[in-house]
Scaffold this motif. Sequence first.
Motif, PDB file in Angstrom:
ATOM      1  N   ASP A  20       0.805  -1.210   0.000  1.00 34.97           N
ATOM      2  CA  ASP A  20       0.000   0.000   0.000  1.00 34.97           C
ATOM      3  C   ASP A  20       0.842   1.266   0.000  1.00 34.97           C
TER       4      ASP A  20
ATOM      5  N   SER B 279      -5.643  10.000 -12.710  1.00 35.47           N
ATOM      6  CA  SER B 279      -6.517   9.328 -11.747  1.00 35.47           C
ATOM      7  C   SER B 279      -5.718   8.802 -10.565  1.00 35.47           C
ATOM      8  N   MET B 280      -4.486   8.347 -10.832  1.00 38.43           N
ATOM      9  CA  MET B 280      -3.625   7.856  -9.757  1.00 38.43           C
ATOM     10  C   MET B 280      -3.119   9.017  -8.904  1.00 38.43           C
TER      11      MET B 280
ATOM     12  N   ALA C 160      -4.713  11.773  -8.378  1.00 39.70           N
ATOM     13  CA  ALA C 160      -5.850  12.180  -7.552  1.00 39.70           C
ATOM     14  C   ALA C 160      -5.991  11.273  -6.341  1.00 39.70           C
ATOM     15  N   ARG C 161      -5.883   9.966  -6.558  1.00 35.42           N
ATOM     16  CA  ARG C 161      -6.058   9.013  -5.461  1.00 35.42           C
ATOM     17  C   ARG C 161      -4.944   9.141  -4.431  1.00 35.42           C
ATOM     18  N   ARG C 162      -3.710   9.268  -4.902  1.00 34.60           N
ATOM     19  CA  ARG C 162      -2.580   9.340  -3.977  1.00 34.60           C
ATOM     20  C   ARG C 162      -2.600  10.627  -3.147  1.00 34.60           C
ATOM     21  N   CYS C 163      -3.046  11.720  -3.765  1.00 37.98           N
ATOM     22  CA  CYS C 163      -2.968  13.028  -3.113  1.00 37.98           C
ATOM     23  C   CYS C 163      -4.289  13.459  -2.494  1.00 37.98           C
ATOM     24  N   ASP C 164      -5.271  12.568  -2.482  1.00 40.95           N
ATOM     25  CA  ASP C 164      -6.579  12.868  -1.906  1.00 40.95           C
ATOM     26  C   ASP C 164      -7.197  14.096  -2.574  1.00 40.95           C
TER      27      ASP C 164
ATOM     28  N   THR D 294      -9.758  15.299  -6.100  1.00 44.10           N
ATOM     29  CA  THR D 294     -10.727  14.750  -7.039  1.00 44.10           C
ATOM     30  C   THR D 294     -10.092  14.692  -8.427  1.00 44.10           C
ATOM     31  N   PRO D 295     -10.454  13.704  -9.248  1.00 41.75           N
ATOM     32  CA  PRO D 295      -9.910  13.640 -10.610  1.00 41.75           C
ATOM     33  C   PRO D 295     -10.170  14.913 -11.404  1.00 41.75           C
TER      34      PRO D 295
ATOM     35  N   ARG E 114      -0.007  17.219   0.937  1.00 46.39           N
ATOM     36  CA  ARG E 114      -0.579  15.943   0.454  1.00 46.39           C
ATOM     37  C   ARG E 114       0.078  15.517  -0.855  1.00 46.39           C
TER      38      ARG E 114
ATOM     39  N   GLY F 277       1.883  12.142  -1.157  1.00 39.83           N
ATOM     40  CA  GLY F 277       1.258  11.192  -2.068  1.00 39.83           C
ATOM     41  C   GLY F 277       2.153  10.788  -3.217  1.00 39.83           C
TER      42      GLY F 277
END
Length: 446
Positions: free
Chosen positions: A5, A45-46, A48-52, A54-55, A76, A80
């Motif tokens: 993770d 998209s990755m 966005a997910r890693r850094c909290d 939105t896309p 972040r 991220g």
Amino acid sequence: MPDADRPQELPARLLTDPEMIHACLVRDFARVFRLVQARAGVYPSMIARRCDLTPSRVGEVIAGRRQLLHMDVIERISDGLRIPGGMLGLARRSWETPQALTVTEREAPQGAEPEERSPVSLPGPDVDSILALATRTNLSAATLEAFRSSIEDYWRRDDQHGGEALRPAVVGQLRYVVGLLKESRPPSIQHGLYGIAAELARLTGWTYFDARQYNQARAYFTEALQLAKEIDDRQFMANVLACMSLQATYQDKPADSLALVTAAQDQARSAFSTTPRVLSMLSMREAFAHATLGSHTATHRALGEAHRQFEQIQASDPDPSWVTYFDELKLIVDTGIAHGRLGEAATAEPLIADALRREARTNQRGRAFHAFWLARTQLDQGKVDQACSTATQALESASAVASERVSGHLREFYDQLAPHRQEPVALAFEARLRAVLPPVSGSLRP
């Protein structure tokens, strides 16, 4: 945090690239995100997910429509993406290497000679110049050919498997090439980059069209038009407009379809050296538009022009690579489909059947699409057994390719079977359809 993770570290070569260092220094996150995508394969998209984030917010940053200024967001991003805090003007992050190994210079231990210190500081200006020579891409004609080869490979894989899985890679390459366009380059290289970006945008639009995601498709087709317009490539603009015309037929907008293909023909005719193959393809798209409108005379006239132009093709013609797919086999099958759209099933059936027999087995989507049209013409003539058998063949090809456009056609065929729904062949087809294609809302109702 388990290793699986834990965010992956960015390549050291990227973190020491002068362009990345400067982008972080000035907190130009549009450039940071583009570099992370292009050099480390971390897509929006990755990010966005890693850094909290939105896309959509990441997309706005990359497009230059939003800036990121709040310190908590910058922290972040550092955490991220694993960008060392010092590069972004932050304190050392908790996940970074121990203090003794941070990028700030440390004092030498007692008794150690100065030259034995570890060279752990960020590159100075002189090193920046050396690294720039080592890491910057010097684009050449060979580089452009490599881009074009990758696009040809994308199209081949799209035919075999559909564009769903390809789309992230294609979009990533598109954004990378668009980023290259912002730099000053020789005119011939810049011209080639615009053409490559336009084709990547068209391919992205096509993958969305094939997935029946029409708004996204139109956005990328429009971007392809704008890129082609920058270099006045009117043949390619005609190609994109023809794609948009085909999409309009699927959206049940035949008048828009005809207007778009007419504009495509105008662009092609105004080009310096439009080839007969391009004009033949465009006439075939015009025939589709007329057939969707139910105009027999205009459809037959457009078909005649498509065949007339095709007969003028010479081996020495400078055809653009994107039109070479339109060969004799494609001319025949598209002629059959145009007749099928008009309801002239008896004329359409032998043309489509002949083309399908000769079509390459690797073109799974094409075979599924054309088998559907053959089944439809057979059903229109009351040949229910043959139609269901052909549609079952279409299902076999459709199962190997991710194409909602093809899947939708096969569900439409099932709807057209309604008067024969209780016949054994229809029941067998329905069972196979349910096994191969997952039902969608409102589809395959008992």
